[in-house]
Design an enzyme around this catalytic site. Structure first.
Site, mmCIF file in Angstrom:
data_model
loop_
_atom_site.group_PDB
_atom_site.id
_atom_site.type_symbol
_atom_site.label_atom_id
_atom_site.label_comp_id
_atom_site.label_asym_id
_atom_site.label_seq_id
_atom_site.Cartn_x
_atom_site.Cartn_y
_atom_site.Cartn_z
ATOM 1 N N GLY A 26 0.883 -0.996 -0.017
ATOM 2 C CA GLY A 26 0.022 -0.058 -0.046
ATOM 3 C C GLY A 26 0.876 1.269 -0.181
ATOM 4 N N CYS A 27 2.249 0.935 0.061
ATOM 5 C CA CYS A 27 3.088 2.237 0.155
ATOM 6 C C CYS A 27 3.706 2.241 -1.213
ATOM 7 C CB CYS A 27 4.183 2.150 1.256
ATOM 8 S SG CYS A 27 3.375 1.863 2.890
ATOM 9 N N GLN A 28 4.119 3.355 -1.691
ATOM 10 C CA GLN A 28 4.908 3.440 -2.786
ATOM 11 C C GLN A 28 6.402 3.020 -2.613
ATOM 12 O OE1 GLN A 28 4.840 7.398 -4.941
ATOM 13 N NE2 GLN A 28 5.898 6.704 -6.672
ATOM 14 N N SER A 29 6.748 3.557 -1.429
ATOM 15 C CA SER A 29 8.062 3.159 -1.057
ATOM 16 C C SER A 29 8.233 2.057 -0.505
ATOM 17 C CB SER A 29 8.552 4.380 -0.044
ATOM 18 O OG SER A 29 8.386 5.758 -0.384
#
Length: 143
Positions: A55-58
């Site tokens: 759910g995180c781009q990173s």
């Protein structure tokens, strides 16, 4: 990460007070980056798909340990600003009881104006982090 304040509410108040010292968002972003550097070391051996927060781009890895009386979280990101967001969340929630975690709304996000200054992908990542913490507390809370 161990809490620095005795309660989640006091941690949120301290965060709001600290951020009030900065006049603009470039200073606040720099402070976030500085906070992220304070995260405890995260072992490379735990940077696995099993511990990856989706759910995180990173890239973000998080692990939880403990029980209903005290849940501790350790996390790290490959992004400086995201590491700062992690630091704030862990400052509020890590080292607390499942009951306190579940009873604590992340008011610090609105209090410091963070919601208005995060990109949609960072907002989604922060929401995923907070959801992980809440879900972990729910699993450990007494029935």
């Amino acid at each position: 990460m161990r809490p620095t304040e005795p309660s989640a509410a006091e941690a949120q108040a301290a965060i709001a007070e600290e951020f009030s010292f900065f006049g603009d968002w470039s200073e606040r972003y720099q402070y976030l980056i500085d906070l992220g550097r304070k995260l405890p070391d995260f072992p490379d051996a735990l940077k696995t798909e099993e511990h990856r927060l989706h759910g995180c781009q990173s890239m973000v890895w998080i692990v939880a340990r403990g029980d209903a009386r005290e849940l501790d979280f350790d996390a790290v990101s490959d992004s400086s600003i995201v590491s700062g967001l992690i630091y704030l969340a862990l400052r509020v929630y890590s080292g607390r009881s499942a009951e306190e975690i579940l009873a604590t709304t992340p008011d610090y996000i609105a209090d410091i104006g963070l919601a208005k200054h995060l990109s949609p992908t960072r907002s989604n990542g922060l929401a995923a982090l907070l959801q992980f913490i809440q879900d972990t507390a729910r699993r450990h809370a007494p029935a």
